[in-house]
Design a protein around this motif. Structure first.
Motif, short mmCIF file in Angstrom:
data_model
loop_
_atom_site.label_atom_id
_atom_site.label_comp_id
_atom_site.label_asym_id
_atom_site.label_seq_id
_atom_site.Cartn_x
_atom_site.Cartn_y
_atom_site.Cartn_z
N ALA A 175 -16.99 -2.10 -12.24
CA ALA A 175 -16.94 -1.12 -11.49
C ALA A 175 -16.50 0.28 -12.17
N PHE A 223 0.63 -0.90 0.12
CA PHE A 223 0.13 0.49 0.36
C PHE A 223 0.95 1.27 0.06
N SER A 278 -13.86 3.36 -3.66
CA SER A 278 -13.77 2.70 -4.29
C SER A 278 -12.64 1.71 -3.37
N LEU A 279 -12.90 0.43 -2.95
CA LEU A 279 -11.35 -0.29 -2.27
C LEU A 279 -11.48 -1.91 -3.06
N THR A 280 -9.56 -1.75 -2.81
CA THR A 280 -9.64 -3.02 -3.86
C THR A 280 -8.74 -3.92 -2.08
N ASP A 281 -9.45 -4.29 -1.76
CA ASP A 281 -8.17 -5.47 -0.69
C ASP A 281 -6.64 -6.05 -2.19
N LEU A 282 -5.80 -5.21 -1.38
CA LEU A 282 -4.60 -5.45 -1.87
C LEU A 282 -4.31 -7.10 -1.74
N GLN A 317 -15.79 2.87 -10.55
CA GLN A 317 -14.66 3.25 -10.34
C GLN A 317 -13.79 3.63 -10.71
N ARG A 318 -12.42 4.06 -10.09
CA ARG A 318 -11.22 2.99 -10.29
C ARG A 318 -11.17 2.49 -9.19
N ARG A 319 -10.16 2.16 -9.14
CA ARG A 319 -9.73 1.12 -7.92
C ARG A 319 -9.05 1.94 -7.64
N GLN A 320 -8.88 0.94 -6.34
CA GLN A 320 -7.75 2.10 -5.02
C GLN A 320 -7.70 0.56 -4.65
N GLY A 321 -5.95 0.38 -4.22
CA GLY A 321 -5.68 -0.97 -2.99
C GLY A 321 -5.71 -0.33 -1.86
N ARG A 325 -13.11 -6.41 -3.68
CA ARG A 325 -13.74 -4.66 -4.30
C ARG A 325 -14.46 -4.61 -3.39
#
Lengths: 293, 359
Positions: free
Chosen positions: B24, A96, A228-232, B26-30, A237
């Protein structure tokens, strides 16, 4: 790549005085208090000459006081070395990048540790793990000078992509018996049982938990908007509708998580040291010297 | 519901609607770990809603492009009414008033009075189907049996045109009956004969009419517009006048109709009010169940589909505008592998330098 937030005075000090509240059982003479007696160091006790046959250290005062006219010698503690391990969590979550780069923070910390350990003449090892111990990041403790260059090069080049932290438990076997200093460097984004398992596996050692956290992932989260969060690690998502109430709940949740970690770490001797965005070397030195953050 | 598409090939693009379900906007954010994210029902609902909105937007756009419409159709209903053939006398005497004079401003001709009342009759009967035939010297088919009211009204309007010479009732009736024969549906049938006089029906023609009526029974109404002084339908023959069809055609036509063994009513009308009463009476009598077809026009739904698409796209746009990003501060992103390697090398160099110093 020049980090504008890292001026020269923020550079790591050449020495991190890690003081131990316990005595090393190692044989080799070093900079820490040891369990063995030998020349130099602190006075430990007085023993009969027959048991400790070193007439150079005859304690005349004690011998004269002895009504049975026995001869006594003073015994001193042998300063000893310790072995220091850095267990670095290299799972994908460490990739991150918010206000800082966690992997770089970990590498900086390891670099400073390695140099401090060298100066103290101790052995330094590095083990990187995610779900399992990473082979290319496994360096058993060694005193060989320059060995850390390769360790750090690989750590800096490592791209975190694994998931999980089960490797930490496996690493305990690599670290081996005998009390050692273990720097546990992770973001500690793991469920409580997993944290307990890791601490349990390393229980015989002196565990120094270093939490790498980032303000962008918590305190500086936006208060309004769609996020919008993506689990690393897992890659799942999730959309979050941010609003002040949720923001506060989020902070409370992270507060609970930290309190959990603190209580677990406290059981094993030390409270965790939290690194936020940048390593405050002064505070870290104080923490290592005093044993409390 | 009877939906149809003008361009059915857009159906091939329907799988596109699955795209928003997997991606989606939205832009993906880690984020290090979703375990650290506070679970939130509203967020979840909004997430699902946005995905569905995306799918809906694509579907409605496809529907709009494909020209979605509700097909026009005919629906069979059951109502009250019958199939009526209006058999109108077009002899020139119809253009006169009931007094047998030329029509004036104040006094309307028989034909125009009959026209007005028939228009009313036609308008009042919603489910009836009408056919129009006229006769004078010869029978004239004007309009086959139809449910198009406007056409019927137009045909009825035409009877005020100046009439022709004679009154050929027999042929007119034959035509009206054949119009009924041409209409295959099962409905109550009626012939409304409007005339101001009668004529002798040839015996052979009479036989043919009997046959036709026996084949397809109809209700027969005769609206006799009696001019003042003309002989009535029901008048018995006067002294000295022979009781023959030639001498009293009206009376004998009535007798012929009565002998047909079908429901038959004759109305003798000497003034407009009497016509109105007669038509009222017919209206009451002709109340049989009828199956009739109702036409439902085609409805274009593509505007609606465009509207839905615009609405959903607007919502998606708002969601996109409401999107926020994690604050990255002054952090550098190690986006390129090359820079990573360079940084690592520099770091290693620093390390070596420090080691040398320490040594």
């Amino acid at each position: 790549m020049i980090d504008p937030r890292r001026p020269e005075d923020d550079a790591p000090p050449p020495d991190l005085p890690y003081q131990l509240a316990w005595r090393s059982s190692e044989v080799r003479a070093g900079a820490h208090r040891g369990k063995r007696e030998g020349a130099g160091g602190f006075f430990r006790d007085v023993a009969p000459l027959l048991r400790s046959p070193d007439p150079r250290r005859l304690d005349l005062r004690v011998s004269a006081r002895d009504p049975f006219e026995g001869l006594h010698v003073r015994r001193f503690e042998q300063k000893a070395t310790v072995t220091v391990y850095a267990l670095v969590d290299v799972s994908a979550s460490m990739g991150f990048r918010g206000a800082s780069d966690k992997m770089r923070l970990a590498a900086d910390l390891c670099a400073a540790l390695a140099s401090a350990v060298r100066r103290a003449g101790d052995a330094f090892g590095l083990i990187g793990c995610d779900a399992e111990v990473q082979k290319e990041l496994t360096f058993l403790a060694t005193r060989a000078r320059g060995s850390e260059v390769e360790m750090l090069r690989r750590l800096r080049n490592f791209t975190p992509r694994g998931a999980g932290t089960g490797g930490m438990v496996d690493a305990a076997a690599l670290v081996g018996g005998g009390r050692k200093v273990i720097f546990l460097i992770s973001d500690f984004y793991m469920p409580r049982p997993e944290i307990e398992a890791i601490f349990g596996a390393l229980a015989r050692h002196d565990i120094i938990p270093i939490v790498l956290s980032d303000t962008a992932e918590l305190e500086r989260l936006p208060r309004w908007g769609l996020l919008s969060l993506t689990d690393l690690e897992v890659g799942r998502r999730r959309l979050v509708v941010m609003r002040p109430r949720l923001w506060e709940a989020w902070q409370r949740r992270s507060g609970r998580r930290r309190a959990d970690l603190k209580s677990i770490a406290g059981r094993y001797g030390r409270t965790p040291f939290v690194v936020e965005d940048r390593i405050d070397w002064e505070r870290l030195s104080g923490y290592l010297a005093g044993g409390v953050a | 519901m009877n939906l149809a598409l003008t361009y059915p090939w857009v159906l091939a693009l329907i799988p596109l609607a699955l795209l928003p379900l997997t991606f989606a906007i939205q832009r993906r954010q880690g984020y290090p770990s979703l375990a650290g994210v506070e679970p939130d029902g509203l967020s979840r609902a909004v997430d699902i809603g946005l995905h569905l909105l995306g799918a809906l937007a694509i579907l409605s756009l496809l529907a709009a492009i494909g020209g979605l419409h509700l097909k026009g159709q005919t629906v069979e209903r059951v109502g009250e009414g019958s199939h009526v053939v209006l058999l109108l006398d077009r002899s020139s005497s119809m253009d006169e008033t009931f007094a047998g004079k030329q029509a004036t401003e104040t006094e309307a001709s028989k034909s125009s009075v009959a026209r007005e009342l028939m228009r009313e009759f036609i308008n009042r009967r919603d489910h009836d189907r009408f056919g129009v035939a006229a006769f004078s010297t010869m029978a004239m088919p004007v309009l086959p049996i139809t449910s198009h009211k406007d056409a019927v009204l137009g045909a009825v309007d035409a009877i005020t045109r100046p009439g022709l010479a004679y009154t050929n009732v027999g042929q007119g009736l034959a035509l009206a009956l054949s119009m009924h024969e041409a209409d295959p549906t099962a409905a109550s049938r009626a012939i409304l004969l409007v005339s101001d006089g009668a004529a002798v029906i040839d015996r052979r023609v009479q036989e043919r009419l009997r046959e036709q009526i026996a084949k397809r029974p109809v209700n027969l109404y005769w609206l006799y517009l009696r001019t003042a002084g003309a002989p009535g339908i029901f008048d018995p023959p006067r002294e000295g006048v022979p009781d023959t069809p030639q001498a009293m055609p009206e009376r004998h036509l009535n007798l012929f109709f009565q002998s047909l063994k079908v429901p038959y009513r004759a109305f003798e009308a000497e003034n407009p009010e009497a016509i109105a009463d007669a038509i009222e009476e017919i209206d009451k009598l002709e109340r049989n169940p009828i199956r009739y077809q109702e036409r439902i026009p085609e409805i274009d739904l593509s505007d609606l589909a465009y509207g839905i698409a615009a609405g959903t796209l607007l919502l998606l746009l708002l969601a996109k505008l409401a999107e926020v990003r994690l604050e990255t501060g002054g952090a550098l992103t190690r986006s390129k592998a090359g820079s990573t390697v360079a940084a690592a090398r520099q770091a290693t160099d620093n390390e070596t330098k420090r080691l040398k110093e320490a040594a």
